[in-house]
Design a protein around this motif. Structure first.
Motif, short mmCIF file in Angstrom:
data_model
loop_
_atom_site.label_atom_id
_atom_site.label_comp_id
_atom_site.label_asym_id
_atom_site.label_seq_id
_atom_site.Cartn_x
_atom_site.Cartn_y
_atom_site.Cartn_z
N THR A 48 21.82 57.90 -0.66
CA THR A 48 21.24 57.20 0.58
C THR A 48 19.74 56.71 -0.14
N VAL A 49 19.19 57.52 -0.82
CA VAL A 49 18.19 57.42 -2.52
C VAL A 49 18.93 56.18 -3.31
N SER A 50 19.97 56.57 -3.58
CA SER A 50 20.63 55.71 -4.79
C SER A 50 20.73 54.24 -4.03
N THR A 51 20.69 54.26 -2.80
CA THR A 51 21.05 52.49 -2.54
C THR A 51 19.94 52.13 -2.45
N VAL A 52 18.52 53.08 -1.98
CA VAL A 52 17.96 51.99 -1.83
C VAL A 52 16.96 52.06 -2.37
N LEU A 53 17.10 53.11 -3.55
CA LEU A 53 16.73 52.17 -5.37
C LEU A 53 17.63 51.21 -6.04
N HIS A 54 18.40 51.46 -5.65
CA HIS A 54 19.84 50.00 -6.18
C HIS A 54 18.71 48.50 -5.26
N GLU A 55 18.54 48.63 -4.56
CA GLU A 55 18.43 47.37 -3.36
C GLU A 55 16.77 47.25 -3.63
N TYR A 56 15.63 48.45 -4.02
CA TYR A 56 13.99 47.97 -4.72
C TYR A 56 14.48 47.01 -5.69
N GLU A 57 15.22 47.94 -7.07
CA GLU A 57 15.39 46.90 -8.29
C GLU A 57 15.84 45.30 -8.09
N HIS A 58 16.47 45.83 -6.80
CA HIS A 58 17.65 43.55 -7.23
C HIS A 58 16.12 43.29 -6.36
N ASP A 59 15.46 43.70 -5.31
CA ASP A 59 14.16 42.57 -4.49
C ASP A 59 13.43 42.24 -5.73
N GLU A 60 12.96 43.37 -7.07
CA GLU A 60 12.07 42.91 -7.23
C GLU A 60 12.64 41.95 -8.45
#
Length: 60
Positions: A48-60
């Motif tokens: 879950t944390v990996s997914t959130v981090l991936h989405e967070y990086e993608h949104d930037e």
């Protein structure tokens, strides 16, 4: 994550916290003293944390 705050220090701090959380989860999983159910739960949290981090990086 495109919230009301502009990207900047908050973005960097969030990313650092997520990466540190992943590191701690990985270290906990690598320990031999976990019950199987705890190891499975840690794996799910890490995913879950990996997914959130991936989405967070993608949104930037």
């Amino acid at each position: 994550m495109n919230g009301d705050r502009p990207n900047g220090d908050d973005s960097l701090e969030t990313e650092q916290h997520l990466r540190k959380a992943l590191q701690h989860l990985s270290e906990a999983r690598d320990g031999d003293d976990l019950r199987k159910t705890n190891a499975v739960a840690l794996e799910e949290v890490a995913n879950t944390v990996s997914t959130v981090l991936h989405e967070y990086e993608h949104d930037e």
